[in-house]
Scaffold this motif. Structure first.
Motif, PDB file in Angstrom:
ATOM      1  N   ALA A  19       9.827  24.456   1.037  1.00 57.58           N
ATOM      2  CA  ALA A  19      10.647  23.095   1.570  1.00 57.58           C
ATOM      3  C   ALA A  19       9.081  21.886   0.844  1.00 57.58           C
ATOM      4  N   VAL A  20       8.968  21.422   0.171  1.00 63.25           N
ATOM      5  CA  VAL A  20       7.396  20.393  -0.085  1.00 63.25           C
ATOM      6  C   VAL A  20       7.681  19.119   0.170  1.00 63.25           C
ATOM      7  N   HIS A  21       6.971  18.173   1.963  1.00 63.07           N
ATOM      8  CA  HIS A  21       6.518  17.195   2.324  1.00 63.07           C
ATOM      9  C   HIS A  21       5.430  16.153   1.343  1.00 63.07           C
ATOM     10  N   PRO A  22       6.188  15.540   1.053  1.00 64.74           N
ATOM     11  CA  PRO A  22       5.885  14.550   0.080  1.00 64.74           C
ATOM     12  C   PRO A  22       4.646  13.666   1.056  1.00 64.74           C
ATOM     13  N   GLY A  23       4.568  13.066   2.433  1.00 63.89           N
ATOM     14  CA  GLY A  23       3.721  12.041   3.029  1.00 63.89           C
ATOM     15  C   GLY A  23       4.136  10.807   2.690  1.00 63.89           C
ATOM     16  N   TYR A  24       3.197   9.928   2.396  1.00 61.34           N
ATOM     17  CA  TYR A  24       3.768   8.750   2.052  1.00 61.34           C
ATOM     18  C   TYR A  24       2.682   8.200   0.761  1.00 61.34           C
ATOM     19  N   ASP A  78     -11.566  16.435  -2.482  1.00 58.45           N
ATOM     20  CA  ASP A  78     -11.564  16.913  -1.393  1.00 58.45           C
ATOM     21  C   ASP A  78     -11.821  18.164  -1.069  1.00 58.45           C
ATOM     22  N   ALA A  79     -12.668  18.765  -1.602  1.00 60.11           N
ATOM     23  CA  ALA A  79     -13.080  20.171  -1.311  1.00 60.11           C
ATOM     24  C   ALA A  79     -13.584  20.625   0.164  1.00 60.11           C
ATOM     25  N   ASN A  80     -13.885  19.386   0.432  1.00 60.31           N
ATOM     26  CA  ASN A  80     -13.767  19.204   2.190  1.00 60.31           C
ATOM     27  C   ASN A  80     -13.681  18.744   3.036  1.00 60.31           C
ATOM     28  N   ALA A  81     -12.044  18.446   2.663  1.00 66.19           N
ATOM     29  CA  ALA A  81     -11.355  17.975   3.380  1.00 66.19           C
ATOM     30  C   ALA A  81     -10.706  18.700   4.199  1.00 66.19           C
ATOM     31  N   LEU A  82      -9.903  18.079   6.035  1.00 67.05           N
ATOM     32  CA  LEU A  82      -9.646  18.741   7.170  1.00 67.05           C
ATOM     33  C   LEU A  82      -8.860  18.912   6.684  1.00 67.05           C
ATOM     34  N   HIS A  83      -7.407  18.541   5.962  1.00 66.87           N
ATOM     35  CA  HIS A  83      -6.250  19.298   6.330  1.00 66.87           C
ATOM     36  C   HIS A  83      -5.858  20.983   5.537  1.00 66.87           C
ATOM     37  N   ILE A  84      -7.151  21.161   4.653  1.00 70.42           N
ATOM     38  CA  ILE A  84      -7.589  21.941   4.241  1.00 70.42           C
ATOM     39  C   ILE A  84      -7.867  23.343   4.511  1.00 70.42           C
ATOM     40  N   VAL A  85      -9.099  23.324   6.491  1.00 71.06           N
ATOM     41  CA  VAL A  85      -9.115  23.762   7.452  1.00 71.06           C
ATOM     42  C   VAL A  85      -7.802  23.852   8.379  1.00 71.06           C
ATOM     43  N   LEU A  97       4.884  23.360   1.601  1.00 72.70           N
ATOM     44  CA  LEU A  97       3.620  22.694   0.544  1.00 72.70           C
ATOM     45  C   LEU A  97       3.684  20.996   0.906  1.00 72.70           C
ATOM     46  N   VAL A  98       2.653  20.464   1.786  1.00 72.30           N
ATOM     47  CA  VAL A  98       1.976  19.446   1.900  1.00 72.30           C
ATOM     48  C   VAL A  98       1.137  18.585   0.757  1.00 72.30           C
ATOM     49  N   ALA A  99       2.659  18.107   0.515  1.00 71.94           N
ATOM     50  CA  ALA A  99       1.920  17.217  -1.265  1.00 71.94           C
ATOM     51  C   ALA A  99       0.903  16.020  -0.966  1.00 71.94           C
ATOM     52  N   ASN A 100       0.446  15.819   0.007  1.00 70.77           N
ATOM     53  CA  ASN A 100      -0.732  14.768   0.138  1.00 70.77           C
ATOM     54  C   ASN A 100      -2.485  15.936   0.767  1.00 70.77           C
ATOM     55  N   ARG A 101      -2.770  14.662   0.707  1.00 75.06           N
ATOM     56  CA  ARG A 101      -4.126  14.170   1.728  1.00 75.06           C
ATOM     57  C   ARG A 101      -4.455  13.302   2.608  1.00 75.06           C
ATOM     58  N   GLY A 102      -6.060  13.543   3.272  1.00 77.20           N
ATOM     59  CA  GLY A 102      -5.853  12.948   4.072  1.00 77.20           C
ATOM     60  C   GLY A 102      -5.485  13.105   5.767  1.00 77.20           C
ATOM     61  N   ILE A 112      -2.992  12.209   6.406  1.00 79.57           N
ATOM     62  CA  ILE A 112      -1.200  11.494   6.797  1.00 79.57           C
ATOM     63  C   ILE A 112      -1.110  13.865   6.056  1.00 79.57           C
ATOM     64  N   ALA A 113      -1.220  14.666   5.872  1.00 74.72           N
ATOM     65  CA  ALA A 113      -1.710  15.661   5.463  1.00 74.72           C
ATOM     66  C   ALA A 113      -1.822  16.491   6.506  1.00 74.72           C
ATOM     67  N   VAL A 114      -2.815  16.258   7.556  1.00 73.86           N
ATOM     68  CA  VAL A 114      -3.359  16.431   8.433  1.00 73.86           C
ATOM     69  C   VAL A 114      -2.389  16.422   9.789  1.00 73.86           C
ATOM     70  N   ARG A 115      -1.812  15.281   9.261  1.00 77.35           N
ATOM     71  CA  ARG A 115      -0.656  14.860  10.667  1.00 77.35           C
ATOM     72  C   ARG A 115       0.659  16.251  10.247  1.00 77.35           C
ATOM     73  N   ILE A 116       0.982  16.197   9.173  1.00 77.36           N
ATOM     74  CA  ILE A 116       1.973  17.047   8.565  1.00 77.36           C
ATOM     75  C   ILE A 116       2.314  18.220   8.877  1.00 77.36           C
ATOM     76  N   ILE A 117       0.894  18.723   8.467  1.00 79.48           N
ATOM     77  CA  ILE A 117       0.188  20.242   9.243  1.00 79.48           C
ATOM     78  C   ILE A 117       0.627  21.399  10.485  1.00 79.48           C
ATOM     79  N   ARG A 118       0.350  19.851  11.037  1.00 75.81           N
ATOM     80  CA  ARG A 118       0.277  20.195  13.059  1.00 75.81           C
ATOM     81  C   ARG A 118       2.033  20.770  13.017  1.00 75.81           C
ATOM     82  N   THR A 119       2.460  19.043  12.904  1.00 76.86           N
ATOM     83  CA  THR A 119       3.849  19.429  13.456  1.00 76.86           C
ATOM     84  C   THR A 119       3.895  20.702  12.899  1.00 76.86           C
TER      85      THR A 119
END
Ligand code: MV4
Length: 509
Positions: free
Chosen positions: A77-82, A36-43, A6-11, A13-20
């Motif tokens: 696991a959870v990645h919290p980002g920054y 954030d309903a239209n945010a890229l990390h959701i997609v 689970l990526v506990a973040n947005r924007g 950095i969420a995109v960055r973590i999801i990619r890896t």
């Protein structure tokens, strides 16, 4: 290895973590607020869950809610980002209490290094260079005595402070009592704690930070430094690796100091050891950040290590994939933070919808972003929408790539820091590499920017001319694109003509 994170973040950095995660064959779960309903990390994630509410407290900071979603999706696991929960020891502990791996250091390390007194104690016991000053909070009499001992200028810092707030520089004994009192008042109001430290003030320092990485088998390495001296009011604008100020010998020395500190703190996962570097080349430990940092990509580009991959591997109990002697730093990387802010209005957040979006690409260009055409930037969070990171064989090459990429980058509908960066990357003090933390205040003051906007012709210095040119370029292109789009619409054309200072190119709508 983990199956689902689970990526506990947005924007971005969420995109960055999801990619890896996807590269590693690990499923990702995104969480998002109503805003954030239209945010890229959701997609990009495999799963996404909406958190009711829009405020950070209701959503990205809501520990019980996030843990319940971890359980619902059975994540390992959870990645919290920054930011958000990344340096919250209670969250790290709550994850482990619930059988979920927190991708980061131990709760104890977060707690210890997050406390200024404790962090300094650890550094002192590990024989790390510290700025001369008090071991803890001081009263007026102690401040007077210490000021005599270490000499002026000195700086008062709020023990509970951060982000550059609650600091006073004192240059003579006559001002000491008054400035200590005003520092105390500010600290009490801002942090509810008026304890104040004293340190010798380092004039015109550089901000140099070392990336460290540790595994759970006692190995710690460093991946070189980042120079983060280009910042405005304690917000970083540009970061680069390596630093133009470090020799290979100094790099090796500071790197081993950073590793020694991490080992003394029982540190594992990714961390950053911050130093001030003075004009004489002396360095002093400032603090250690116990998270993945915004500017981590510059380190990734010069070290060829994916820091998020390494974080996930060590969190799963694997040893570091590289040894110190295998770390080879090659080339030069520079990052420009692209914020939805108006540089002409004191960098106030700029709201709105991205009308036109043409990202730069090509050789040596990396863009970590959550922006896309049609995206409306939510006002609830910080304004960074992209990080443009350029890589070259040396500093000059990286700067040439950055100028080229900035010249390609089109965002219309919202003001951004892009035109400002175009001008910083032309500035001889920046390109010369001999700058310190006062660079922006010295060369790009709000007053000079405002004057330039009012009467551009009257200002003969390079800053004003360059900013005027960048601004004009921005406005001209915005206006051109708008009129071209209108003309295309009227004529029923499927192609939009985008004018670019003399050149005309054709882009699909
Ligand atoms: C200092 C300093 C000079 N001397 N301490 C600013 C934020 C906080 N983390 C510590 N800061 C500073 N502490 C001493 N003894 C100058 C700064 C400082 C600074 C440090 C890093 C990056 C940018 C900065 C901008 C202004 C002041």
């Amino acid at each position: 290895m983990f199956k689902r994170i689970l990526v506990a973040n947005r924007g971005e950095i969420a995109v960055r973590i999801i990619r890896t995660c996807r590269e590693m064959g690990i499923e990702s779960v995104a969480i998002y607020s109503e805003a954030d309903a239209n945010a890229l990390h959701i997609v990009l994630a495999n799963f996404a869950e909406e958190l009711p509410g829009a405020t950070p407290a209701e959503t990205y900071l809501n520990i019980p809610l996030i843990l319940s979603i971890c359980k619902k999706f059975k994540v390992d696991a959870v990645h919290p980002g920054y930011g958000f929960l990344s340096e919250n020891p209670a969250f790290a502990q709550a994850c482990s209490d619930n059988g979920i791996t927190f991708i980061g250091p131990s709760p104890q390390a977060i707690l210890d290094l997050g406390n200024k007194v404790k962090a300094k104690e650890i550094a002192r016991s590990a024989n790390i260079p510290l700025i001369p000053g008090s071991d803890g909070p001081v009263d007026e009499a102690q401040a007077v005595e210490l000021a005599r001992e270490i000499g002026f200028p000195i700086i008062f810092k709020a023990a509970a402070g951060g982000g550059g707030r609650g600091m006073r520089v004192v240059r003579k004994m006559d001002d000491l009592a008054r400035l200590l009192q005003s520092c105390k008042n500010e600290a009490r109001g801002a942090f509810g704690d008026d304890s104040i430290f004293i340190e010798r003030y380092v004039e015109q320092p550089k901000h140099i930070e070392f990336q460290v990485m540790g595994d759970r088998h006692g190995n710690v390495i460093h991946l070189g430094e980042r120079d983060c001296s280009i910042q405005r009011r304690h917000q970083k604008l540009i970061e680069e690796a390596p630093s133009p100020a470090l020799t290979p010998e100094l790099r090796e020395e500071m790197g081993s100091v950073a590793v020694r500190l991490a080992k003394a703190a029982g540190y594992y996962n990714a961390g950053t050891v911050e130093f001030l570097l003075d004009k004489q080349g002396r360095y002093y430990f400032m603090e250690m950040n116990t998270r993945l940092q915004v500017e981590h990509p510059v380190t990734e580009l010069v070290s060829f290590v994916d820091l998020v991959r390494e974080q996930i591997r060590v969190a799963a109990g694997m040893p570091l994939s590289v040894k110190q002697e295998d770390v080879q730093l090659r080339g030069w990387a520079i990052e420009a933070r692209i914020n939805a802010e108006d540089p002409l209005k004191g960098f106030v957040p700029a709201l709105g919808r991205i009308n036109r979006y043409i990202p730069p690409a090509g050789g040596g260009v990396r863009l970590d972003s959550c922006a896309y055409e049609g995206f409306t930037i939510p006002s609830h969070y910080d304004s960074m929408v992209a990080k443009l990171i350029c890589y070259g064989r040396d500093r000059e090459d990286a700067i040439l790539k950055m100028r080229r990429a900035l010249s390609e980058y089109i965002i219309t509908g919202v003001r951004t820091t892009i035109p400002f960066h175009r001008y910083v990357f032309e500035h001889p003090v920046f390109t010369g590499g001999d700058f310190h933390t006062g660079f922006i205040e010295e060369h790009f003051s709000d007053e000079s920017v405002a004057n330039m906007v009012r009467s551009p012709g009257e200002h003969a210095n390079i800053e004003h001319i360059a900013l005027a040119a960048a601004l004009e370029y921005f406005l001209e292109r915005t206006a051109l694109i708008k009129s071209n789009q209108a003309a295309d619409r009227e004529a029923g054309r499927r192609w939009s003509i985008v004018g670019r200072l003399g050149a005309t190119s054709y882009l699909p709508r």
